[in-house]
Design a protein around this motif. Sequence first.
Motif, PDB file in Angstrom:
ATOM      1  N   LYS A 256       0.850  -1.185   0.000  1.00 26.23           N
ATOM      2  CA  LYS A 256       0.000   0.000   0.000  1.00 26.23           C
ATOM      3  C   LYS A 256       0.886   1.235   0.000  1.00 26.23           C
ATOM      4  CE  LYS A 256      -3.987  -1.222   2.483  1.00 26.23           C
ATOM      5  NZ  LYS A 256      -4.517  -1.453   3.826  1.00 26.23           N
ATOM      6  N   GLY A 257       0.545   2.235  -0.812  1.00 26.05           N
ATOM      7  CA  GLY A 257       1.334   3.457  -0.814  1.00 26.05           C
ATOM      8  C   GLY A 257       2.437   3.462  -1.857  1.00 26.05           C
ATOM      9  N   SER A 258       2.548   2.393  -2.651  1.00 24.18           N
ATOM     10  CA  SER A 258       3.582   2.351  -3.696  1.00 24.18           C
ATOM     11  C   SER A 258       3.234   3.327  -4.824  1.00 24.18           C
ATOM     12  CB  SER A 258       3.691   0.953  -4.299  1.00 24.18           C
ATOM     13  OG  SER A 258       4.112   0.028  -3.340  1.00 24.18           O
ATOM     14  N   THR A 259       4.279   3.919  -5.411  1.00 25.63           N
ATOM     15  CA  THR A 259       4.072   4.803  -6.561  1.00 25.63           C
ATOM     16  C   THR A 259       3.999   3.959  -7.837  1.00 25.63           C
ATOM     17  OG1 THR A 259       6.439   5.021  -6.931  1.00 25.63           O
ATOM     18  CG2 THR A 259       5.410   6.655  -5.469  1.00 25.63           C
ATOM     19  N   ALA A 260       3.547   4.597  -8.913  1.00 26.43           N
ATOM     20  CA  ALA A 260       3.427   3.874 -10.181  1.00 26.43           C
ATOM     21  C   ALA A 260       4.770   3.277 -10.645  1.00 26.43           C
ATOM     22  CB  ALA A 260       2.829   4.788 -11.249  1.00 26.43           C
ATOM     23  N   PRO A 261       5.882   4.034 -10.587  1.00 29.19           N
ATOM     24  CA  PRO A 261       7.154   3.415 -10.983  1.00 29.19           C
ATOM     25  C   PRO A 261       7.544   2.227 -10.104  1.00 29.19           C
ATOM     26  CG  PRO A 261       7.396   5.803 -10.867  1.00 29.19           C
ATOM     27  CD  PRO A 261       6.047   5.484 -10.315  1.00 29.19           C
ATOM     28  N   GLU A 262       7.260   2.325  -8.797  1.00 27.46           N
ATOM     29  CA  GLU A 262       7.567   1.194  -7.902  1.00 27.46           C
ATOM     30  C   GLU A 262       6.752  -0.032  -8.305  1.00 27.46           C
ATOM     31  OE1 GLU A 262       8.809   3.662  -3.850  1.00 27.46           O
ATOM     32  OE2 GLU A 262       6.740   3.006  -4.118  1.00 27.46           O
TER      33      GLU A 262
ATOM     34  N   MET B 113      -9.657   6.577 -19.318  1.00 26.30           N
ATOM     35  CA  MET B 113      -8.285   6.079 -19.173  1.00 26.30           C
ATOM     36  C   MET B 113      -7.419   7.241 -18.702  1.00 26.30           C
ATOM     37  SD  MET B 113      -6.562   3.312 -19.369  1.00 26.30           S
ATOM     38  CE  MET B 113      -7.097   2.094 -20.576  1.00 26.30           C
ATOM     39  N   ARG B 114      -6.917   7.137 -17.468  1.00 26.44           N
ATOM     40  CA  ARG B 114      -6.103   8.217 -16.901  1.00 26.44           C
ATOM     41  C   ARG B 114      -4.642   8.041 -17.289  1.00 26.44           C
ATOM     42  NH1 ARG B 114      -6.331   6.781 -11.543  1.00 26.44           N
ATOM     43  NH2 ARG B 114      -7.987   5.236 -11.756  1.00 26.44           N
ATOM     44  N   GLN B 115      -3.942   9.154 -17.517  1.00 23.65           N
ATOM     45  CA  GLN B 115      -2.498   9.116 -17.761  1.00 23.65           C
ATOM     46  C   GLN B 115      -1.829   9.490 -16.446  1.00 23.65           C
ATOM     47  OE1 GLN B 115      -1.434   8.098 -20.740  1.00 23.65           O
ATOM     48  NE2 GLN B 115      -3.534   8.017 -21.510  1.00 23.65           N
ATOM     49  N   GLU B 116      -1.296   8.504 -15.733  1.00 19.78           N
ATOM     50  CA  GLU B 116      -0.712   8.786 -14.420  1.00 19.78           C
ATOM     51  C   GLU B 116       0.807   8.886 -14.501  1.00 19.78           C
ATOM     52  OE1 GLU B 116      -2.532   9.773 -12.143  1.00 19.78           O
ATOM     53  OE2 GLU B 116      -4.480   8.750 -12.203  1.00 19.78           O
ATOM     54  N   GLY B 117       1.356   9.841 -13.772  1.00 19.19           N
ATOM     55  CA  GLY B 117       2.794  10.074 -13.781  1.00 19.19           C
ATOM     56  C   GLY B 117       3.520   9.382 -12.641  1.00 19.19           C
ATOM     57  N   LYS B 118       4.785   9.781 -12.416  1.00 21.64           N
ATOM     58  CA  LYS B 118       5.632   9.035 -11.484  1.00 21.64           C
ATOM     59  C   LYS B 118       5.261   9.219 -10.009  1.00 21.64           C
ATOM     60  CE  LYS B 118       9.470  12.407 -11.639  1.00 21.64           C
ATOM     61  NZ  LYS B 118       8.849  13.323 -10.691  1.00 21.64           N
ATOM     62  N   ASP B 119       4.422  10.226  -9.692  1.00 16.51           N
ATOM     63  CA  ASP B 119       4.036  10.412  -8.284  1.00 16.51           C
ATOM     64  C   ASP B 119       2.720   9.724  -7.938  1.00 16.51           C
ATOM     65  OD1 ASP B 119       6.268  11.983  -7.815  1.00 16.51           O
ATOM     66  OD2 ASP B 119       5.245  13.810  -8.502  1.00 16.51           O
ATOM     67  N   TYR B 120       2.101   9.109  -8.918  1.00 14.54           N
ATOM     68  CA  TYR B 120       0.794   8.474  -8.682  1.00 14.54           C
ATOM     69  C   TYR B 120       0.931   7.328  -7.672  1.00 14.54           C
ATOM     70  CZ  TYR B 120      -3.494   5.833  -9.490  1.00 14.54           C
ATOM     71  OH  TYR B 120      -4.680   5.158  -9.317  1.00 14.54           O
ATOM     72  N   ILE B 121       0.019   7.330  -6.690  1.00 12.22           N
ATOM     73  CA  ILE B 121      -0.011   6.240  -5.712  1.00 12.22           C
ATOM     74  C   ILE B 121      -1.008   5.189  -6.203  1.00 12.22           C
ATOM     75  CG2 ILE B 121      -0.519   5.583  -3.316  1.00 12.22           C
ATOM     76  CD1 ILE B 121       1.882   7.445  -3.526  1.00 12.22           C
ATOM     77  N   VAL B 122      -0.505   3.991  -6.413  1.00 12.85           N
ATOM     78  CA  VAL B 122      -1.315   2.908  -6.972  1.00 12.85           C
ATOM     79  C   VAL B 122      -2.420   2.508  -5.997  1.00 12.85           C
ATOM     80  CG1 VAL B 122      -1.250   0.501  -7.771  1.00 12.85           C
ATOM     81  CG2 VAL B 122       0.617   2.075  -8.343  1.00 12.85           C
TER      82      VAL B 122
END
Length: 363
Positions: A297-303, A342-351
């Motif tokens: 929980k709390g992981s970002t999209a890149p993670e 369809m959302r375009q999520e960046g590197k700060d997005y929390i999954v």
Amino acid sequence: SLRCGIVGLPNVGKSTLFNALSDAGADAANFPFCTIDPNVGVVPVPDERLDNLHEIVGSKEKIPTSVEFVDIAGLVKGASEGKGKGNAFLSHIREVDLIVHVVRCFQDENVIHVEGDVDPQRDIHIIEDELILKDLESVEKRLESLKKAAKSGDKEDVRKLEIVQGLKEHLEVGNAARTYEVSEEERQAYRELFLLSEKPVLYACNVSEDDLDSGNDWVDEVREIAAEFEDEVVTFCAKIESEIAELPEDEKQLFLEELGISSAGLDRLIQAAYEELGLITYFTSGPKESRAWTVRKGSTAPEAAGVIHSDFERGFIRAETVSYETYKELGSEKAVKDAGEMRQEGKDYIVQDGDVMLFRFNV
Ligand code: GDP
């Protein structure tokens, strides 16, 4: 993957549970893992959402996420002093993320109880005490070196000494390390000891078939103790689980209905383990495969992308993301895009749990 250690006194149903779990794993078609060694079983995490995605998208394969179970037999009173398989047993516990503590909550004259009678409170404390005693050993060793270090008067060391001294007193009166209230920063003073009684615990109450739905007084007793430790409880019947595990897939549901049970205990156990550890699932889905992935929980999209491949994390550009609910409602990826969902999520997005994601990345 996530590792759960099954512990409990002898004759409480650990092996029966473990075998049922292993059979459940062996059944899953297209499952990329198999049993690693006789005491370790990898079990797929049941998830209706993955089943639905797989069907909606019409993917060739369906790949669930998994949980690893380790049968840690041999804990008896005195294990911390090396009785039974003592120390080997305890070192296995050090390697797990979660302790599944099986507690006997069934009466059966044919099954001897090592301590004489059914008494969950006593049984739980026998196991807990062994873990705490082992931890006290580690803490005392640490205290010795801290005392030497603190002699020089270094503020940092003195503070650490105080924290660990407090922990020792906490353990000495029979409390588990996980109930010692410190900040994350203070915990650094003993984090590297990897204390056994610090691990999260899921109590699995093994009840008789008749008590599955209603529970019984023994289960209530376990719940009370669990509340004290802030742990989770599930009830199951090992005997029934081993019967279910042997049935072909299409007969399982019928069998459950005949028994008047809504879901198999194993499913609930696996899901509870998942929740207890603060894990969530996201999905990737395409013609080739629909697949579930596990992240904290709390992981970002890149993670999250990194769970698939480290290249995905390094070269992450964005993630095309839609919630499972929306995907299911609209019925296809095209419909999702046409509806502008369809959302375009960046590197700060929390999954979020249930996200369906497609990663765009540079190689
Ligand atoms: P372990 O020593 O904790 O691994 O316990 P086992 O799984 O080997 O079980 C010990 C004995 O208890 C076996 O004879 C099992 O058949 C029996 N047993 C396990 N689960 C149940 C249960 O839910 N109900 C009853 N009546 N017996 C059980």
